[in-house]
Design a protein around this motif. Structure first.
Motif, PDB file in Angstrom:
ATOM      1  N   VAL A  62      -2.369  -9.518   8.193  1.00 11.90           N
ATOM      2  CA  VAL A  62      -2.985  -8.539   7.485  1.00 11.90           C
ATOM      3  C   VAL A  62      -1.910  -8.013   6.562  1.00 11.90           C
ATOM      4  N   ARG A  63      -2.057  -7.886   5.195  1.00 12.80           N
ATOM      5  CA  ARG A  63      -0.902  -7.347   4.476  1.00 12.80           C
ATOM      6  C   ARG A  63      -1.414  -6.383   3.437  1.00 12.80           C
ATOM      7  N   HIS A  64      -0.698  -5.423   3.443  1.00 11.02           N
ATOM      8  CA  HIS A  64      -1.066  -3.927   2.833  1.00 11.02           C
ATOM      9  C   HIS A  64      -0.410  -3.971   1.500  1.00 11.02           C
ATOM     10  N   GLU A  65      -1.160  -3.718   0.304  1.00 15.18           N
ATOM     11  CA  GLU A  65      -0.593  -3.284  -1.084  1.00 15.18           C
ATOM     12  C   GLU A  65      -1.329  -2.213  -1.674  1.00 15.18           C
ATOM     13  N   PHE A  66      -0.452  -1.128  -1.854  1.00 11.43           N
ATOM     14  CA  PHE A  66      -1.217   0.075  -2.543  1.00 11.43           C
ATOM     15  C   PHE A  66      -1.637  -0.402  -3.799  1.00 11.43           C
ATOM     16  N   LEU A  84      -4.658 -13.887  17.416  1.00  7.79           N
ATOM     17  CA  LEU A  84      -3.380 -12.925  17.289  1.00  7.79           C
ATOM     18  C   LEU A  84      -3.347 -12.368  16.031  1.00  7.79           C
ATOM     19  N   LEU A  85      -3.463 -11.244  15.734  1.00  6.50           N
ATOM     20  CA  LEU A  85      -3.817 -10.437  14.818  1.00  6.50           C
ATOM     21  C   LEU A  85      -2.284  -9.659  14.396  1.00  6.50           C
ATOM     22  N   LEU A  86      -1.697  -9.945  13.052  1.00 12.91           N
ATOM     23  CA  LEU A  86      -0.647  -9.430  12.752  1.00 12.91           C
ATOM     24  C   LEU A  86      -0.849  -8.280  11.776  1.00 12.91           C
ATOM     25  N   ILE A  87      -0.476  -7.320  11.727  1.00 15.30           N
ATOM     26  CA  ILE A  87      -0.527  -5.925  10.781  1.00 15.30           C
ATOM     27  C   ILE A  87       0.512  -5.538  10.157  1.00 15.30           C
ATOM     28  N   ASP A  88       0.707  -5.860   8.899  1.00 15.68           N
ATOM     29  CA  ASP A  88       1.605  -5.175   7.923  1.00 15.68           C
ATOM     30  C   ASP A  88       3.057  -5.352   8.242  1.00 15.68           C
ATOM     31  N   LEU A  89       3.595  -6.399   9.027  1.00 15.65           N
ATOM     32  CA  LEU A  89       4.697  -6.713   9.220  1.00 15.65           C
ATOM     33  C   LEU A  89       5.614  -7.124   7.661  1.00 15.65           C
ATOM     34  N   GLN A  90       5.895  -6.312   7.002  1.00 16.39           N
ATOM     35  CA  GLN A  90       6.089  -6.587   5.461  1.00 16.39           C
ATOM     36  C   GLN A  90       7.427  -6.086   5.120  1.00 16.39           C
ATOM     37  N   ASN A  91       8.107  -6.878   4.231  1.00 19.16           N
ATOM     38  CA  ASN A  91       9.433  -6.630   3.897  1.00 19.16           C
ATOM     39  C   ASN A  91      10.001  -5.224   3.819  1.00 19.16           C
ATOM     40  N   PRO A 114       2.151  -3.158  -5.699  1.00 17.65           N
ATOM     41  CA  PRO A 114       1.489  -4.296  -6.012  1.00 17.65           C
ATOM     42  C   PRO A 114       2.529  -5.339  -6.740  1.00 17.65           C
ATOM     43  N   ASN A 115       2.394  -6.548  -5.967  1.00 19.95           N
ATOM     44  CA  ASN A 115       3.052  -7.780  -6.414  1.00 19.95           C
ATOM     45  C   ASN A 115       4.662  -7.732  -6.566  1.00 19.95           C
ATOM     46  N   SER A 116       4.833  -6.759  -5.356  1.00 19.55           N
ATOM     47  CA  SER A 116       6.555  -6.715  -5.276  1.00 19.55           C
ATOM     48  C   SER A 116       6.748  -7.275  -4.185  1.00 19.55           C
ATOM     49  N   THR A 117       8.063  -8.037  -4.005  1.00 20.59           N
ATOM     50  CA  THR A 117       8.580  -8.547  -2.635  1.00 20.59           C
ATOM     51  C   THR A 117       8.589  -7.668  -1.746  1.00 20.59           C
ATOM     52  N   GLY A 118       8.762  -6.427  -1.728  1.00 18.55           N
ATOM     53  CA  GLY A 118       8.580  -5.548  -0.436  1.00 18.55           C
ATOM     54  C   GLY A 118       7.327  -5.737   0.286  1.00 18.55           C
TER      55      GLY A 118
END
Length: 187
Positions: A53-57, A6-13, A67-71
């Motif tokens: 997978v987690r995206h950070e600009f 299972l691949l989760l992509i970018d379900l971020q705050n 970067p380094n944000s809770t969002g």
């Protein structure tokens, strides 16, 4: 042992309208997470790999996922367990400039069930890249979310954006189905 992950992509705050301070809320992220959580439960119960997978600009000038944000953290409803890999990316394509392919190869994965956001960007790019690498892909369309877009002076509602991209993926790239139907498959 199954060769499916299972691949989760970018379900971020930042994508959740219910997250206080969300910088880029999408349409239907909460419902997408509920469906993704059902797949997580099945994969975890069966001892199958789950990869996040987690995206950070790379810059503080970005509109979201700073970067380094809770969002930029993965939302608690689909958070990784300690033994689940989390791939950090700064590109739209989850495979570009990351170790995602190496992780999947080490796990001997041949098939991917993909969920996440945004349907028209990172999910689309990730599926297409995965297929190009030889993975068989299945997308739970109701476990993905996106937003309204504008083109040529017209607003395209999120539902239409999502449906167009899911139709394109199902046309020649992968199996696009509901969470409930994918839960019935033997992985």
């Amino acid at each position: 042992m199954s060769n499916t992950a299972l691949l989760l992509i970018d379900l971020q705050n930042d994508y959740y309208s219910t997250f206080d301070g969300a910088k880029w809320p999408l349409s239907g992220t909460e419902q997408a997470s509920e469906n993704a959580a059902k797949l997580f439960a099945k994969f975890r119960e069966q001892g199958l790999p789950v990869v996040h997978v987690r995206h950070e600009f790379p810059t503080d000038e970005a509109p979201f996922f700073l970067p380094n944000s809770t969002g930029a953290h993965i939302h608690q409803s689909v958070a990784a367990l300690d033994n689940e890999p989390v791939v950090l990316k700064s590109q739209i394509n989850s495979f570009r400039d990351t170790n995602l392919k190496q992780i999947l190869d080490e796990l001997k994965v041949e098939k991917l069930v993909i969920v996440g956001a945004m349907s028209h960007m990172c999910v689309d790019a990730g599926v297409r890249a995965a297929v190009d690498f030889g993975f068989e892909c299945h997308v739970a369309h109701d476990a993905c979310a996106t937003l309204d877009l504008e083109f040529n002076g017209q607003v395209v509602p999120a539902e239409q954006v999502h449906n167009a991209f899911m139709a394109a993926l199902s046309f020649g790239y992968c199996n696009v189905d509901t969470t409930d139907n994918l839960l019935t498959l033997a992985w």
